[in-house]
Enzyme design. Sequence first.
Site, PDB file in Angstrom:
ATOM      1  N   GLU A 273       0.916  -1.061  -0.086  1.00  0.00           N
ATOM      2  CA  GLU A 273      -0.026  -0.097  -0.081  1.00  0.00           C
ATOM      3  C   GLU A 273       0.950   0.962   0.042  1.00  0.00           C
ATOM      4  OE1 GLU A 273      -3.426   0.860   0.116  1.00  0.00           O
ATOM      5  OE2 GLU A 273      -2.401   2.504  -0.543  1.00  0.00           O
TER       6      GLU A 273
ATOM      7  N   GLU B  61     -15.187  -4.527  -0.208  1.00  0.00           N
ATOM      8  CA  GLU B  61     -14.779  -3.685   0.719  1.00  0.00           C
ATOM      9  C   GLU B  61     -15.991  -2.796   1.012  1.00  0.00           C
ATOM     10  OE1 GLU B  61     -11.213  -1.801  -0.256  1.00  0.00           O
ATOM     11  OE2 GLU B  61     -12.351  -0.339  -1.726  1.00  0.00           O
TER      12      GLU B  61
HETATM   13  C1  NOJ Z   1      -8.034  -0.287  -0.411  1.00  0.00           C
HETATM   14  C2  NOJ Z   1      -7.822  -1.870  -1.180  1.00  0.00           C
HETATM   15  O1  NOJ Z   1      -8.981  -1.832  -2.278  1.00  0.00           O
HETATM   16  C3  NOJ Z   1      -8.207  -2.752  -0.094  1.00  0.00           C
HETATM   17  O2  NOJ Z   1      -8.200  -3.912  -0.694  1.00  0.00           O
HETATM   18  C4  NOJ Z   1      -6.874  -2.694   0.925  1.00  0.00           C
HETATM   19  O3  NOJ Z   1      -7.206  -3.521   1.945  1.00  0.00           O
HETATM   20  C5  NOJ Z   1      -6.930  -1.190   1.442  1.00  0.00           C
HETATM   21  N1  NOJ Z   1      -6.888  -0.260   0.330  1.00  0.00           N
HETATM   22  C6  NOJ Z   1      -5.434  -1.000   2.212  1.00  0.00           C
HETATM   23  O4  NOJ Z   1      -4.542  -1.214   1.388  1.00  0.00           O
END
Ligand code: NOJ
Length: 671
Positions: free
Chosen positions: A385, A478
């Site tokens: 990330e 999500e």
């Molecule tokens: C957004 C992503 O789509 C998700 O899968 C991830 O868990 C979070 N960012 C944190 O990196």
Amino acid sequence: MLKKPFILMALFSVELIIFLAQACTPDTAADIMSPDARVVLGFSLNSDGVPHYAVTFADQEFIRPSILGFSFRDAPALSGNFKVLNITKQRKSSVWLPVWGQIDSVENDYTEMLVNLQEREKPFRRMSLEFRAYDDGVGFRYIIPEQENLSHLEITAENTQFNFAHNDSVWWTEADFDSYEKLYNHTSLSKMIAANTPVTMQTPFGFFASIHEADLQNYAGMTLKQSDTDSLLFTTELVPWPDGVKVKADLPITTPWRTIQLAPNAGALIHSHLIENLNRPNKIADVGWIKPMKYVGIWWGMHIDKYTWSQGPKHGATTQNTKAYIDFASEHNIPAVLVEGWNEGWENWGKADAYNFTQPYSDYDLPSLVKYADKKGVKLIAHTETGGDVPGFERQLEAAFSLYESLGIPAVKTGYAGAILPAGQHHHGQWMVNHYQKVVETAAKYHLMIDAHEPIAPTGLYRTWPNMMTREGARGQEYNAWSEGNPPDHTTILPFTRCLAGPLDYTPGIFDIKFDRYKKENDVHSTRAKELALMVVLYSPLQMAADLLENYENRPEFAFIEHVPTTFDETLVLNAKIGDYVTIARRKGDSWYIGSITDEQARTFHFPLDFLKPGQKYQLAVYADDPKADYERKPDPVVILKHDVTQGSVLELNLAAGGGAAVEIHPVVMR
Ligand code: NOJ
Ligand code: CA
């Protein structure tokens, strides 16, 4: 009769030119037809020398004459006063074999027209237009060749128009230079002000179309913008650099293809391979390390607040927790485990230089976990990330990827959740398109597969770089964890819109639909059987079973996730109504896997199993919604029914409101 030899020749990667290139005398209009003659693509220059194109499908006008051209900074527009130097047409046919995908071989059969133009007056600049007509739609692109006194251009506008002939019914998401994570609008075309692509439409004549792009490299992503004066006229609006310029490039400039998929019915859109066909062939010689696979992971727990990414009392990525995921994966035929929150920096998410992509948190023993996973035959998937800090990531890219390769990690999930640094750059602009590409190519060097989140939309580049497996670029699972969520019809629109562009890492497979233990306010707006069906419907070569382990333990229906493959030989759409329902059957070897999903309405379907082999007995297992299931009140119960079937059998599926069904069919081996 003719088809077989074509295929055989093409397998030896010979492109067969069916009739020889014919150079036409300079003319101001010409057209080409698809091999089946249903799609006609016309080119013309008007009296001012402005190039136009137009498209008809099955004798119905779809795109009326629409302008082609560019505006530049510090240079006159390249948009008119042209003459035709020459026009060449070719019919080409070949077959290529994808490294992985929804089908094991793709026919690439089209008619091509190259139009070479030159300005009639000084500075006599040249521009070429390349058009292709396929049975499943059209593609066209611009080439600004190398020429005297012109070496670099800054494009301020690509003026490609889409002058739609009718006020079609359209599924679209709002244009946004940084995000595709939206719910779809379904309106008449005249109500679409500005949209991200793919945009999918149904015409008054009943046929379907989808607008997108292919082979997007060293160029800005495209959105569609309605004209102020004509509600059916749209122009490409490219995503800008911070200074407002859209594309900065040295000549020759080859733009991405502008694509228009055309299909007699909604299901046929899913059968289209136009976008991959408009990409260049595979550049990775040895593909043995590119392996589609399912994965579980330390992920949903953070989104529902069971865990945190950062180190602390609720840290998800601990050595002990990861071992439990490895154990589960090993016991359940799941090849890989994704771990988010494993590396230092999460406390500073969003700041420059927040993350260290090689330094694990102190409670995450990376080397020992790699050894543990190896003993159990499981792979770890790394996560990077960036929070949008691209320069910080690029500085560490080589060191991080070489570390992952040395540890035997096969794949990386990347992320850009935040505003891009340098400030003013957009996720979908040329600068980021080049960054995403650099990541894919660097990953290939280190034998890593990529799953990109907050990506640029797919444009078929996985044909060229088959380690570019999957990506987000849609409103995924999500959102169900922490927002009002995705309504049941969202996943019945995705296959006909975003998924036409390429694989989607939606992360299906949530079993505890309400997760009230963690959050009372949020839920998945689905049923457990529908979550199984999504593993088939939403194709991804890296496919996540996203729920917490405890929700999978001792659940007989998890068997479907264990069995379903991530690459297929054949794909058939059994029924389809955008926004209402879709059923997709996929074959791997002699077995079939079916996913059927509905919106908030319960439905019963009957499918004759005529795609099975004659004379063969099969065992079929249906994972269906319980008769009392309902996505709002009773989403979890699944019934599993097993029986023998043959080619003459009819499969009945009963889908609950907001529900679905998953089916597997295997040949019974006679002893
Ligand atoms: C957004 C992503 O789509 C998700 O899968 C991830 O868990 C979070 N960012 C944190 O990196
Ligand atoms: Ca809840």
